[in-house]
Scaffold this motif. Structure first.
Motif, PDB file in Angstrom:
ATOM      1  N   LEU A 126      12.156   4.002  -3.107  1.00  0.00           N
ATOM      2  CA  LEU A 126      13.433   3.289  -3.066  1.00  0.00           C
ATOM      3  C   LEU A 126      13.707   2.731  -1.670  1.00  0.00           C
ATOM      4  N   LEU A 127      13.338   3.486  -0.631  1.00  0.00           N
ATOM      5  CA  LEU A 127      13.537   3.006   0.735  1.00  0.00           C
ATOM      6  C   LEU A 127      12.706   1.761   1.010  1.00  0.00           C
ATOM      7  N   VAL A 128      11.454   1.786   0.560  1.00  0.00           N
ATOM      8  CA  VAL A 128      10.592   0.612   0.759  1.00  0.00           C
ATOM      9  C   VAL A 128      11.129  -0.571  -0.037  1.00  0.00           C
ATOM     10  N   ARG A 129      11.661  -0.301  -1.215  1.00  0.00           N
ATOM     11  CA  ARG A 129      12.225  -1.381  -2.036  1.00  0.00           C
ATOM     12  C   ARG A 129      13.461  -1.970  -1.362  1.00  0.00           C
ATOM     13  N   VAL A 130      14.306  -1.132  -0.769  1.00  0.00           N
ATOM     14  CA  VAL A 130      15.496  -1.614  -0.072  1.00  0.00           C
ATOM     15  C   VAL A 130      15.119  -2.463   1.136  1.00  0.00           C
ATOM     16  N   SER A 131      13.959  -2.160   1.724  1.00  0.00           N
ATOM     17  CA  SER A 131      13.525  -2.922   2.899  1.00  0.00           C
ATOM     18  C   SER A 131      13.171  -4.366   2.563  1.00  0.00           C
ATOM     19  N   GLY A 132      13.112  -4.692   1.283  1.00  0.00           N
ATOM     20  CA  GLY A 132      12.845  -6.066   0.896  1.00  0.00           C
ATOM     21  C   GLY A 132      11.465  -6.307   0.343  1.00  0.00           C
ATOM     22  N   VAL A 133      10.633  -5.286   0.290  1.00  0.00           N
ATOM     23  CA  VAL A 133       9.281  -5.424  -0.234  1.00  0.00           C
ATOM     24  C   VAL A 133       9.328  -5.278  -1.751  1.00  0.00           C
ATOM     25  N   GLN A 134       8.825  -6.274  -2.451  1.00  0.00           N
ATOM     26  CA  GLN A 134       8.853  -6.252  -3.904  1.00  0.00           C
ATOM     27  C   GLN A 134       7.837  -5.262  -4.447  1.00  0.00           C
ATOM     28  N   PHE A 135       8.144  -4.713  -5.624  1.00  0.00           N
ATOM     29  CA  PHE A 135       7.181  -3.860  -6.279  1.00  0.00           C
ATOM     30  C   PHE A 135       5.960  -4.679  -6.661  1.00  0.00           C
ATOM     31  N   PRO A 136       4.743  -4.095  -6.532  1.00  0.00           N
ATOM     32  CA  PRO A 136       3.545  -4.863  -6.881  1.00  0.00           C
ATOM     33  C   PRO A 136       3.501  -5.165  -8.370  1.00  0.00           C
ATOM     34  N   THR A 137       3.090  -6.371  -8.696  1.00  0.00           N
ATOM     35  CA  THR A 137       2.982  -6.794 -10.094  1.00  0.00           C
ATOM     36  C   THR A 137       1.587  -7.323 -10.351  1.00  0.00           C
ATOM     37  N   LEU A 138       1.169  -7.210 -11.593  1.00  0.00           N
ATOM     38  CA  LEU A 138      -0.134  -7.730 -11.975  1.00  0.00           C
ATOM     39  C   LEU A 138      -0.009  -9.218 -12.277  1.00  0.00           C
ATOM     40  N   LYS A 139      -0.860 -10.007 -11.644  1.00  0.00           N
ATOM     41  CA  LYS A 139      -0.830 -11.443 -11.835  1.00  0.00           C
ATOM     42  C   LYS A 139      -1.984 -11.857 -12.730  1.00  0.00           C
ATOM     43  N   THR A 140      -1.629 -12.615 -13.758  1.00  0.00           N
ATOM     44  CA  THR A 140      -2.666 -13.097 -14.661  1.00  0.00           C
ATOM     45  C   THR A 140      -3.206 -14.425 -14.156  1.00  0.00           C
ATOM     46  N   LYS A 141      -4.485 -14.570 -14.279  1.00  0.00           N
ATOM     47  CA  LYS A 141      -5.129 -15.797 -13.815  1.00  0.00           C
ATOM     48  C   LYS A 141      -4.862 -16.924 -14.798  1.00  0.00           C
TER      49      LYS A 141
ATOM     50  N   GLY B 175       0.803  -1.211   0.000  1.00  0.00           N
ATOM     51  CA  GLY B 175       0.000   0.000   0.000  1.00  0.00           C
ATOM     52  C   GLY B 175       0.836   1.261   0.000  1.00  0.00           C
ATOM     53  N   ILE B 176       2.035   1.191   0.586  1.00  0.00           N
ATOM     54  CA  ILE B 176       2.907   2.370   0.620  1.00  0.00           C
ATOM     55  C   ILE B 176       3.304   2.783  -0.790  1.00  0.00           C
ATOM     56  N   TYR B 177       3.533   1.805  -1.667  1.00  0.00           N
ATOM     57  CA  TYR B 177       3.817   2.141  -3.065  1.00  0.00           C
ATOM     58  C   TYR B 177       2.662   2.945  -3.659  1.00  0.00           C
ATOM     59  N   LEU B 178       1.444   2.484  -3.380  1.00  0.00           N
ATOM     60  CA  LEU B 178       0.270   3.142  -3.940  1.00  0.00           C
ATOM     61  C   LEU B 178       0.152   4.577  -3.455  1.00  0.00           C
ATOM     62  N   TRP B 179       0.258   4.788  -2.134  1.00  0.00           N
ATOM     63  CA  TRP B 179       0.083   6.142  -1.590  1.00  0.00           C
ATOM     64  C   TRP B 179       1.184   7.081  -2.063  1.00  0.00           C
ATOM     65  N   ASN B 180       2.410   6.590  -2.149  1.00  0.00           N
ATOM     66  CA  ASN B 180       3.509   7.445  -2.605  1.00  0.00           C
ATOM     67  C   ASN B 180       3.376   7.796  -4.080  1.00  0.00           C
ATOM     68  N   LEU B 181       2.942   6.824  -4.880  1.00  0.00           N
ATOM     69  CA  LEU B 181       2.755   7.100  -6.302  1.00  0.00           C
ATOM     70  C   LEU B 181       1.653   8.131  -6.515  1.00  0.00           C
ATOM     71  N   ILE B 182       0.552   8.007  -5.765  1.00  0.00           N
ATOM     72  CA  ILE B 182      -0.542   8.966  -5.909  1.00  0.00           C
ATOM     73  C   ILE B 182      -0.104  10.354  -5.452  1.00  0.00           C
ATOM     74  N   ALA B 183       0.580  10.414  -4.296  1.00  0.00           N
ATOM     75  CA  ALA B 183       1.041  11.713  -3.787  1.00  0.00           C
ATOM     76  C   ALA B 183       2.010  12.367  -4.757  1.00  0.00           C
ATOM     77  N   SER B 184       2.955  11.587  -5.289  1.00  0.00           N
ATOM     78  CA  SER B 184       3.912  12.132  -6.249  1.00  0.00           C
ATOM     79  C   SER B 184       3.213  12.568  -7.529  1.00  0.00           C
ATOM     80  N   GLY B 185       2.259  11.749  -7.991  1.00  0.00           N
ATOM     81  CA  GLY B 185       1.529  12.093  -9.205  1.00  0.00           C
ATOM     82  C   GLY B 185       0.732  13.379  -9.063  1.00  0.00           C
ATOM     83  N   CYS B 186       0.079  13.559  -7.901  1.00  0.00           N
ATOM     84  CA  CYS B 186      -0.676  14.793  -7.659  1.00  0.00           C
ATOM     85  C   CYS B 186       0.255  16.000  -7.644  1.00  0.00           C
ATOM     86  N   GLY B 187       1.436  15.845  -7.036  1.00  0.00           N
ATOM     87  CA  GLY B 187       2.404  16.933  -7.031  1.00  0.00           C
ATOM     88  C   GLY B 187       2.875  17.289  -8.434  1.00  0.00           C
TER      89      GLY B 187
END
Length: 232
Positions: free
Chosen positions: A204-219, A136-148
């Motif tokens: 980048l900090l969240v990525r360094v912490s070991g959390v992978q970037f979210p990816t779309l999974k196909t069924k 979720g942190i990726y989502l909130w940061n992307l939205i905040a950056s995009g709005c800026g």
């Protein structure tokens, strides 16, 4: 990654989000989005001023999203006046674009604070839902950056395409006409740009912490197993 180090990284990410919201709040309330010099064209034309004499007809202007000021130089010395964008001046500007800048900045502040809260949450507890966890942190940061970024783009369009500086300089000027001699984006504008860039650091900090970037999974389609397949 060790749990302690991960908590430290999320704590730093929360501080970064708070700094981003603080930068936007300062940019929203300050007056130095644009500064420039304005030439009193009417006065210069009356006396047919040449290059050495033009200095007597060049004033200064600065403004933000809500207020600013200008110094008029029309050959009789400088006269200072205050600029108030609301409620009258905004009607002469491209009001929709100007309001979009303010709206996107408010959204960016809100989502930066949301990111701040979730970073703290991840620093002290184990996430129990994806949207409330590291992803979720990726989502909130992307939205905040995009709005800026959208706020910055809209403001650039207002200044360069819709000529906000010239309209502000000539507001309620019935005798003299002013033209823009020079203009540049100033401190408050670059605070907004820095805030949008800060969220990239957070990602980048969240990525360094070991959390992978979210990816779309196909069924994947389930394979049909028949008795013949089992036999063979």
């Amino acid at each position: 990654m060790p749990s302690r180090l991960k908590k430290i990284l999320f704590s730093v990410a929360s501080a970064v989000s708070f700094v981003s919201a603080l930068l936007l709040a300062v940019a929203l309330g300050t007056k130095r989005w644009v500064t420039g010099t304005i030439l009193c064209k009417t006065g210069a034309d009356i006396v047919n001023a040449t290059d050495p004499e033009l200095a007597k007809f060049i004033g200064h202007i600065y403004y933000g999203l809500f207020q600013g000021g200008k110094i008029r130089q029309c050959g009789l010395g400088g006269r200072t006046s205050k600029i108030l964008i609301f409620p009258q001046l905004v009607k002469t500007l491209h009001a929709a674009v100007h309001m979009l800048v303010i709206l996107f900045l408010c959204f960016a502040i809100a989502f930066a604070l949301v990111s701040f809260g979730f970073c703290i949450y991840n620093a002290v507890k184990i996430p129990y839902q994806t949207i409330k966890g590291p992803m979720g942190i990726y989502l909130w940061n992307l939205i905040a950056s995009g709005c800026g970024v959208f706020a910055v783009v809209c403001f650039i369009a207002a200044v360069k395409i819709h000529r906000h500086t010239e309209r502000i300089a000539n507001f309620r000027e019935n005798v003299f006409k002013f033209v823009i001699f020079q203009e540049c984006f100033d401190f408050s504008f670059w605070l907004c740009v820095a805030s949008a860039a800060v969220h990239v650091v957070n990602l980048l900090l969240v990525r360094v912490s070991g959390v992978q970037f979210p990816t779309l999974k196909t069924k994947t389609e389930e394979a049909n197993v028949t008795p013949e397949d089992i036999m063979y």
